[in-house]
Scaffold this motif. Structure first.
Motif, PDB file in Angstrom:
ATOM      1  N   ASP A  36       0.828  -1.204   0.000  1.00 45.54           N
ATOM      2  CA  ASP A  36       0.000   0.000   0.000  1.00 45.54           C
ATOM      3  C   ASP A  36       0.865   1.259   0.000  1.00 45.54           C
ATOM      4  O   ASP A  36       0.534   2.250  -0.663  1.00 45.54           O
ATOM      5  N   LEU A  37       1.966   1.228   0.755  1.00 42.69           N
ATOM      6  CA  LEU A  37       2.885   2.362   0.766  1.00 42.69           C
ATOM      7  C   LEU A  37       3.551   2.534  -0.597  1.00 42.69           C
ATOM      8  O   LEU A  37       3.705   3.659  -1.089  1.00 42.69           O
ATOM      9  N   VAL A  38       3.947   1.427  -1.205  1.00 41.39           N
ATOM     10  CA  VAL A  38       4.603   1.484  -2.519  1.00 41.39           C
ATOM     11  C   VAL A  38       3.638   2.033  -3.568  1.00 41.39           C
ATOM     12  O   VAL A  38       3.998   2.907  -4.377  1.00 41.39           O
ATOM     13  N   LEU A  39       2.402   1.539  -3.563  1.00 35.24           N
ATOM     14  CA  LEU A  39       1.414   2.019  -4.523  1.00 35.24           C
ATOM     15  C   LEU A  39       1.144   3.510  -4.347  1.00 35.24           C
ATOM     16  O   LEU A  39       1.006   4.254  -5.321  1.00 35.24           O
ATOM     17  N   THR A  40       1.090   3.945  -3.095  1.00 38.27           N
ATOM     18  CA  THR A  40       0.880   5.373  -2.826  1.00 38.27           C
ATOM     19  C   THR A  40       2.046   6.203  -3.342  1.00 38.27           C
ATOM     20  O   THR A  40       1.839   7.261  -3.971  1.00 38.27           O
ATOM     21  N   LEU A  41       3.255   5.742  -3.099  1.00 42.08           N
ATOM     22  CA  LEU A  41       4.443   6.480  -3.549  1.00 42.08           C
ATOM     23  C   LEU A  41       4.503   6.558  -5.070  1.00 42.08           C
ATOM     24  O   LEU A  41       4.759   7.635  -5.646  1.00 42.08           O
ATOM     25  N   VAL A  42       4.257   5.441  -5.741  1.00 43.63           N
ATOM     26  CA  VAL A  42       4.306   5.425  -7.204  1.00 43.63           C
ATOM     27  C   VAL A  42       3.198   6.300  -7.788  1.00 43.63           C
ATOM     28  O   VAL A  42       3.442   7.102  -8.708  1.00 43.63           O
ATOM     29  N   ALA A  43       1.989   6.160  -7.256  1.00 39.89           N
ATOM     30  CA  ALA A  43       0.876   6.963  -7.757  1.00 39.89           C
ATOM     31  C   ALA A  43       1.123   8.444  -7.528  1.00 39.89           C
ATOM     32  O   ALA A  43       0.841   9.280  -8.393  1.00 39.89           O
ATOM     33  N   GLY A  44       1.680   8.791  -6.362  1.00 45.25           N
ATOM     34  CA  GLY A  44       1.974  10.186  -6.074  1.00 45.25           C
ATOM     35  C   GLY A  44       3.003  10.767  -7.025  1.00 45.25           C
ATOM     36  O   GLY A  44       2.849  11.895  -7.500  1.00 45.25           O
ATOM     37  N   GLY A  45       4.044   9.994  -7.295  1.00 46.48           N
ATOM     38  CA  GLY A  45       5.077  10.470  -8.212  1.00 46.48           C
ATOM     39  C   GLY A  45       4.544  10.679  -9.613  1.00 46.48           C
ATOM     40  O   GLY A  45       4.805  11.718 -10.250  1.00 46.48           O
ATOM     41  N   LEU A  46       3.768   9.722 -10.114  1.00 46.87           N
ATOM     42  CA  LEU A  46       3.223   9.837 -11.466  1.00 46.87           C
ATOM     43  C   LEU A  46       2.225  10.997 -11.571  1.00 46.87           C
ATOM     44  O   LEU A  46       2.251  11.765 -12.542  1.00 46.87           O
ATOM     45  N   CYS A  47       1.363  11.113 -10.560  1.00 50.92           N
ATOM     46  CA  CYS A  47       0.372  12.197 -10.581  1.00 50.92           C
ATOM     47  C   CYS A  47       1.041  13.561 -10.485  1.00 50.92           C
ATOM     48  O   CYS A  47       0.612  14.526 -11.135  1.00 50.92           O
ATOM     49  N   LEU A  48       2.107  13.656  -9.684  1.00 50.77           N
ATOM     50  CA  LEU A  48       2.786  14.941  -9.534  1.00 50.77           C
ATOM     51  C   LEU A  48       3.465  15.360 -10.834  1.00 50.77           C
ATOM     52  O   LEU A  48       3.392  16.531 -11.229  1.00 50.77           O
ATOM     53  N   VAL A  49       4.108  14.416 -11.498  1.00 54.67           N
ATOM     54  CA  VAL A  49       4.750  14.726 -12.785  1.00 54.67           C
ATOM     55  C   VAL A  49       3.702  15.171 -13.798  1.00 54.67           C
ATOM     56  O   VAL A  49       3.882  16.170 -14.513  1.00 54.67           O
ATOM     57  N   VAL A  87      -1.687  14.290  -3.223  1.00 51.37           N
ATOM     58  CA  VAL A  87      -1.502  13.464  -2.024  1.00 51.37           C
ATOM     59  C   VAL A  87      -2.759  12.651  -1.729  1.00 51.37           C
ATOM     60  O   VAL A  87      -2.699  11.442  -1.456  1.00 51.37           O
ATOM     61  N   VAL A  88      -3.924  13.297  -1.790  1.00 56.71           N
ATOM     62  CA  VAL A  88      -5.185  12.594  -1.528  1.00 56.71           C
ATOM     63  C   VAL A  88      -5.406  11.482  -2.538  1.00 56.71           C
ATOM     64  O   VAL A  88      -5.763  10.352  -2.179  1.00 56.71           O
ATOM     65  N   ILE A  89      -5.192  11.781  -3.805  1.00 56.58           N
ATOM     66  CA  ILE A  89      -5.378  10.774  -4.854  1.00 56.58           C
ATOM     67  C   ILE A  89      -4.406   9.614  -4.671  1.00 56.58           C
ATOM     68  O   ILE A  89      -4.781   8.442  -4.823  1.00 56.58           O
ATOM     69  N   GLY A  94      -3.453   3.945  -3.171  1.00 53.20           N
ATOM     70  CA  GLY A  94      -2.720   2.979  -2.364  1.00 53.20           C
ATOM     71  C   GLY A  94      -3.604   2.012  -1.600  1.00 53.20           C
ATOM     72  O   GLY A  94      -3.207   0.861  -1.370  1.00 53.20           O
ATOM     73  N   VAL A  95      -4.798   2.456  -1.198  1.00 50.61           N
ATOM     74  CA  VAL A  95      -5.632   1.609  -0.325  1.00 50.61           C
ATOM     75  C   VAL A  95      -6.924   1.145  -0.975  1.00 50.61           C
ATOM     76  O   VAL A  95      -7.665   0.370  -0.365  1.00 50.61           O
ATOM     77  N   VAL A  96      -7.208   1.584  -2.197  1.00 52.85           N
ATOM     78  CA  VAL A  96      -8.498   1.271  -2.801  1.00 52.85           C
ATOM     79  C   VAL A  96      -8.681  -0.230  -2.985  1.00 52.85           C
ATOM     80  O   VAL A  96      -9.824  -0.729  -3.011  1.00 52.85           O
ATOM     81  N   ARG A  97      -7.601  -0.969  -3.081  1.00 54.93           N
ATOM     82  CA  ARG A  97      -7.711  -2.422  -3.277  1.00 54.93           C
ATOM     83  C   ARG A  97      -8.327  -3.124  -2.070  1.00 54.93           C
ATOM     84  O   ARG A  97      -8.765  -4.277  -2.178  1.00 54.93           O
ATOM     85  N   HIS A  98      -8.392  -2.447  -0.923  1.00 54.66           N
ATOM     86  CA  HIS A  98      -9.002  -3.038   0.273  1.00 54.66           C
ATOM     87  C   HIS A  98     -10.517  -2.891   0.292  1.00 54.66           C
ATOM     88  O   HIS A  98     -11.174  -3.401   1.207  1.00 54.66           O
ATOM     89  N   GLY A  99     -11.064  -2.204  -0.677  1.00 56.00           N
ATOM     90  CA  GLY A  99     -12.514  -2.091  -0.791  1.00 56.00           C
ATOM     91  C   GLY A  99     -13.141  -1.353   0.376  1.00 56.00           C
ATOM     92  O   GLY A  99     -12.693  -0.281   0.785  1.00 56.00           O
ATOM     93  N   ARG A 100     -14.209  -1.938   0.939  1.00 53.81           N
ATOM     94  CA  ARG A 100     -14.952  -1.287   2.018  1.00 53.81           C
ATOM     95  C   ARG A 100     -14.142  -1.138   3.295  1.00 53.81           C
ATOM     96  O   ARG A 100     -14.485  -0.328   4.164  1.00 53.81           O
ATOM     97  N   ALA A 101     -13.079  -1.914   3.420  1.00 59.96           N
ATOM     98  CA  ALA A 101     -12.245  -1.816   4.627  1.00 59.96           C
ATOM     99  C   ALA A 101     -11.298  -0.619   4.582  1.00 59.96           C
ATOM    100  O   ALA A 101     -10.716  -0.264   5.601  1.00 59.96           O
ATOM    101  N   ALA A 102     -11.142   0.007   3.413  1.00 61.20           N
ATOM    102  CA  ALA A 102     -10.157   1.080   3.246  1.00 61.20           C
ATOM    103  C   ALA A 102     -10.374   2.251   4.209  1.00 61.20           C
ATOM    104  O   ALA A 102      -9.421   2.709   4.856  1.00 61.20           O
ATOM    105  N   PRO A 103     -11.594   2.803   4.343  1.00 61.47           N
ATOM    106  CA  PRO A 103     -11.764   3.922   5.290  1.00 61.47           C
ATOM    107  C   PRO A 103     -11.366   3.570   6.712  1.00 61.47           C
ATOM    108  O   PRO A 103     -10.741   4.381   7.411  1.00 61.47           O
TER     109      PRO A 103
END
Length: 260
Positions: A36-49, A87-89, A94-103
């Motif tokens: 989840d941390l890795v997905l967040t970091l990768v998504a953040g980097g791509l979105c920021l660029v 950051v929010v995105i 990073g956590v959307v794969r957990h579905g309803r448990a994510a919040p």
């Protein structure tokens, strides 16, 4: 005279079951993983660029350079909006794969009513003590102004009412939500699931302070991060941290506007 030709049939006895056998073991509790941390970091980097490229196309290279050097208040507020939205995105990816448990994994859950007023009050008192107490004391005794550059940037943004309102939306509302979601939501939740709440409290507080980069700002933000981490641990919810952080930042922006 009659005689028996077979033995009497003995009834079968069902095997006894223990309480542990009768009850199924509870399913494992969901928790955050390193992925989840890795997905967040990768998504953040791509979105920021992608976002910076979009701003460059929209504003032009020259104006973007002015924004980066804090010479364009409106453009800088837009940059704050974009950064915090990224950051929010990224955390959501990073956590959307957990579905309803994510919040729940991010501690986006209800909390006790007393935290509505206790958390903001404590954060505001500490913030005032640091900004109006510690900084003034250092300035008076050592003749050194340790006011962070970020505070000066905010003061330069809130010079008119429209800019102050826009800065309040970006720095006072979206910014605190994004920062809390990352540090006391994702990072706190991951460390808590592996090393416990106290380790999560310490880790999230240190990383929150270091993210502010400027040494003077790191030193001033660290105690606030510690207090926010304590609120997160005691309330078991992210919302009082978000609320306290928002109120603190809104007060900072409003104070900068009134002072200007």
């Amino acid at each position: 005279m009659s005689s028996t030709t077979g033995s009497e049939a003995t009834p079968s006895v069902p095997p006894q079951t223990t309480p542990t056998d009768a009850q199924s073991s509870p399913p494992p509790q969901p928790r955050l993983h390193f992925l989840d941390l890795v997905l967040t970091l990768v998504a953040g980097g791509l979105c920021l660029v992608a976002a910076l490229h979009g701003l460059k196309v929209m504003l032009g290279p020259d104006r973007l350079t002015m924004v980066m050097s804090s010479k364009d208040p409106a453009g800088l507020i837009l940059l704050f909006f974009v950064f915090f939205a990224v950051v929010v995105i990224a955390v959501w990816v990073g956590v959307v794969r957990h579905g309803r448990a994510a919040p729940g994994l991010l501690a986006l859950r209800p909390f006790s009513g007393r935290w509505w007023w206790l958390a903001p009050l404590c954060i505001l008192l500490l913030s005032v003590a640091l900004d109006e107490g510690f900084l003034r004391l250092v300035r008076a005794l050592a003749g050194v102004d340790l006011t962070p550059q970020t505070s000066q940037v905010i003061a330069g943004l809130a010079t008119t009412l429209p800019l102050a309102l826009a800065a309040t939306a970006a720095i006072g509302l979206l910014g605190p939500f994004a920062e809390e979601l990352l540090f006391r939501g994702l990072i706190y939740g991951y460390v808590d699931g592996r090393f416990g709440a106290r380790a999560a409290w310490a880790t999230s507080s240190v990383l929150f302070a270091l993210a502010h980069a400027e040494p003077a700002h790191v030193a001033l933000v660290f105690p606030i991060g510690v207090l926010l981490g304590w609120v997160r641990m005691r309330s078991a919810s992210l919302w009082p941290c978000v609320l306290a952080h928002m109120i603190n930042n809104i007060v900072v922006v409003c104070w900068a506007y009134l002072d200007s």
